[in-house]
Design a protein around this motif. Structure first.
Motif, PDB file in Angstrom:
ATOM      1  N   VAL A  52       0.854  -1.202   0.000  1.00 17.11           N
ATOM      2  CA  VAL A  52       0.000   0.000   0.000  1.00 17.11           C
ATOM      3  C   VAL A  52       0.883   1.242   0.000  1.00 17.11           C
ATOM      4  O   VAL A  52       0.647   2.185  -0.760  1.00 17.11           O
ATOM      5  N   ASN A 125       1.612  20.104  -4.028  1.00 14.97           N
ATOM      6  CA  ASN A 125       0.547  19.803  -3.070  1.00 14.97           C
ATOM      7  C   ASN A 125      -0.125  21.055  -2.511  1.00 14.97           C
ATOM      8  O   ASN A 125      -0.328  21.159  -1.302  1.00 14.97           O
ATOM      9  N   PRO A 130       4.028  17.178   2.218  1.00 16.38           N
ATOM     10  CA  PRO A 130       3.741  15.837   2.732  1.00 16.38           C
ATOM     11  C   PRO A 130       4.914  15.393   3.613  1.00 16.38           C
ATOM     12  O   PRO A 130       6.025  15.265   3.100  1.00 16.38           O
ATOM     13  N   LEU A 150      -6.992   8.618  10.768  1.00 18.71           N
ATOM     14  CA  LEU A 150      -6.801   9.658   9.753  1.00 18.71           C
ATOM     15  C   LEU A 150      -7.133   9.096   8.363  1.00 18.71           C
ATOM     16  O   LEU A 150      -7.850   9.718   7.574  1.00 18.71           O
TER      17      LEU A 150
HETATM   18  C1  HEC Z   1      -1.337  13.235  -3.350  1.00 21.06           C
HETATM   19  C2  HEC Z   1      -0.318  13.229  -2.354  1.00 21.06           C
HETATM   20  C3  HEC Z   1      -0.490  12.367  -1.113  1.00 21.06           C
HETATM   21  C4  HEC Z   1      -0.702  11.019  -1.047  1.00 21.06           C
HETATM   22  C5  HEC Z   1      -0.884  10.024  -2.193  1.00 21.06           C
HETATM   23  C6  HEC Z   1      -0.676  10.672   0.359  1.00 21.06           C
HETATM   24  N1  HEC Z   1      -0.465  11.793   1.116  1.00 21.06           N
HETATM   25 FE1  HEC Z   1      -0.340  11.904   3.125  1.00 21.06          FE
HETATM   26  N2  HEC Z   1      -0.102  13.909   3.046  1.00 21.06           N
HETATM   27  C7  HEC Z   1      -0.071  14.665   1.892  1.00 21.06           C
HETATM   28  C8  HEC Z   1       0.032  16.062   2.237  1.00 21.06           C
HETATM   29  C9  HEC Z   1       0.099  17.216   1.265  1.00 21.06           C
HETATM   30  C10 HEC Z   1       0.073  16.132   3.654  1.00 21.06           C
HETATM   31  C11 HEC Z   1       0.151  17.386   4.521  1.00 21.06           C
HETATM   32  C12 HEC Z   1      -1.261  17.693   4.994  1.00 21.06           C
HETATM   33  C13 HEC Z   1      -1.422  18.968   5.739  1.00 21.06           C
HETATM   34  O1  HEC Z   1      -0.487  19.382   6.440  1.00 21.06           O
HETATM   35  O2  HEC Z   1      -2.534  19.560   5.660  1.00 21.06           O
HETATM   36  C14 HEC Z   1      -0.019  14.753   4.133  1.00 21.06           C
HETATM   37  C15 HEC Z   1      -0.001  14.396   5.452  1.00 21.06           C
HETATM   38  C16 HEC Z   1       0.013  13.095   5.914  1.00 21.06           C
HETATM   39  C17 HEC Z   1       0.136  12.712   7.302  1.00 21.06           C
HETATM   40  C18 HEC Z   1       0.349  13.646   8.487  1.00 21.06           C
HETATM   41  C19 HEC Z   1      -0.947  14.062   9.118  1.00 21.06           C
HETATM   42  C20 HEC Z   1      -0.694  14.932  10.327  1.00 21.06           C
HETATM   43  O3  HEC Z   1      -1.210  14.618  11.396  1.00 21.06           O
HETATM   44  O4  HEC Z   1       0.060  15.910  10.199  1.00 21.06           O
HETATM   45  C21 HEC Z   1       0.096  11.340   7.348  1.00 21.06           C
HETATM   46  C22 HEC Z   1       0.188  10.454   8.571  1.00 21.06           C
HETATM   47  C23 HEC Z   1      -0.063  10.880   5.997  1.00 21.06           C
HETATM   48  N3  HEC Z   1      -0.126  11.959   5.147  1.00 21.06           N
HETATM   49  C24 HEC Z   1      -0.134   9.549   5.653  1.00 21.06           C
HETATM   50  C25 HEC Z   1      -0.329   9.095   4.350  1.00 21.06           C
HETATM   51  C26 HEC Z   1      -0.454   7.694   4.008  1.00 21.06           C
HETATM   52  C27 HEC Z   1      -0.336   6.524   4.993  1.00 21.06           C
HETATM   53  C28 HEC Z   1      -0.668   7.643   2.678  1.00 21.06           C
HETATM   54  C29 HEC Z   1      -0.897   6.407   1.827  1.00 21.06           C
HETATM   55  C30 HEC Z   1      -1.996   5.569   2.202  1.00 21.06           C
HETATM   56  C31 HEC Z   1      -0.653   9.014   2.165  1.00 21.06           C
HETATM   57  N4  HEC Z   1      -0.453   9.860   3.230  1.00 21.06           N
HETATM   58  C32 HEC Z   1      -0.826   9.372   0.836  1.00 21.06           C
HETATM   59  C33 HEC Z   1      -0.124  14.177   0.606  1.00 21.06           C
HETATM   60  C34 HEC Z   1      -0.349  12.859   0.245  1.00 21.06           C
END
Ligand code: HEC
Length: 253
Positions: A52, A125, A130, A150
């Motif tokens: 995943v 983004n 991220p 989440l």
């Molecule tokens: C399209 C891009 C994208 C994908 C694909 C993505 N993420 Fe993210 N993720 C982000 C972005 C951008 C942030 C920052 C969010 C914010 O600060 O508002 C983030 C934040 C997070 C966070 C932090 C949340 C927090 O409490 O600060 C986690 C944990 C996370 N992602 C897990 C995952 C996981 C596990 C996957 C796969 C299942 C995933 N992400 C897939 C873009 C992505």
């Protein structure tokens, strides 16, 4: 009287529990295979979680503290690890001419990040970065339960809540507006072991994998803990036998 004091003590302890715990009640608490003294990672689950991560999360999130060869812990063979590493390119050098060059990644390299730098990651983004996920399972209150909640916590915003453009509503993210779009949907991946890829299943699997990246030594630590306990039990028995022997003459007097 004594009962009264015990009551006051318990009440004081209860009231002193910080509000952070109260607010984490909204998290969907799961039972994880590695919890408890006898807890161990479920290798099949870690493998699914890695799938995943690599098919979904790796498009945006790096794992810069993990090397490809560490995937042996998850049950991948050397051949698989070599193949996975070689799909990426890394910069290396300088060579004898003093130039940097790119080459295919090797098992000893750390995971290659999806973006060249943080700025490029933000541009892709809507300005949000991220975060690297290597230690994420340890970095948030609630740990794995938070990650699971989440990933499964995307909803339509309640009426009256206006989302900033580019943001998504998530019921457990602080402030409820998150830049990450919902990453997981039913049947998004096809598991080799024919586990059905429901949303909760994928969320659990990738959370387990991310707990392993944050705490890869857990299995070894639990095994050591059990050995230590066994040793202490044995030592207690021996000391008791010794004590009886030393005092055996005294009892008869
Ligand atoms: C399209 C891009 C994208 C994908 C694909 C993505 N993420 Fe993210 N993720 C982000 C972005 C951008 C942030 C920052 C969010 C914010 O600060 O508002 C983030 C934040 C997070 C966070 C932090 C949340 C927090 O409490 O600060 C986690 C944990 C996370 N992602 C897990 C995952 C996981 C596990 C996957 C796969 C299942 C995933 N992400 C897939 C873009 C992505």
């Amino acid at each position: 009287m004594r009962r009264f004091f015990v009551f006051v003590l318990v009440a004081a302890l209860w009231l002193s529990v910080p509000p952070a715990i109260a607010s984490s009640e909204r998290l969907e608490v799961q039972s994880w295979s590695w919890q408890g003294m006898f807890g161990r990672y479920d290798k099949a689950q870690l493998r699914r979680g890695f799938q995943v991560y690599s098919e979904v999360c790796a498009n945006c999130h790096g794992l810069r503290l993990v090397a490809y060869r560490n995937l042996a812990d998850v049950g991948l063979t050397d051949e698989e690890i070599k193949r996975i590493a070689a799909e990426k390119e890394v910069q290396d050098g300088p060579n004898e001419q003093g130039e940097m060059f790119t080459r295919f990644a090797r098992p000893s390299d750390r995971f290659v990040s999806p973006y060249a730098n943080d700025q490029a990651a933000r541009v892709a983004n809507h300005g949000a970065l991220p975060p690297d996920l290597s230690l994420m399972a340890k970095a948030r209150a609630g740990g794995p339960d938070y990650l699971y909640s989440l990933l499964t916590g995307y909803e339509d915003p309640p009426s009256g809540v206006l989302l900033t453009p580019g943001m998504n509503y998530n019921k457990v993210f602080p402030g409820h507006q998150i830049a990450m779009p919902q990453p997981l949907f039913e049947d998004m991946v096809t598991y080799d072991d024919s586990t059905s890829a429901s949303l909760p299943q994928m969320a659990q699997d990738v959370t387990a994998f991310l707990n392993w990246t944050a705490e890869p030594e857990l299995d070894g630590r639990h095994a050591l803990g059990l050995k230590t306990l066994a040793f202490l039990v044995l030592l207690t028995g021996l000391l008791y036998a010794l004590k009886r022997q030393i005092w055996s003459g005294v009892h008869g007097e």
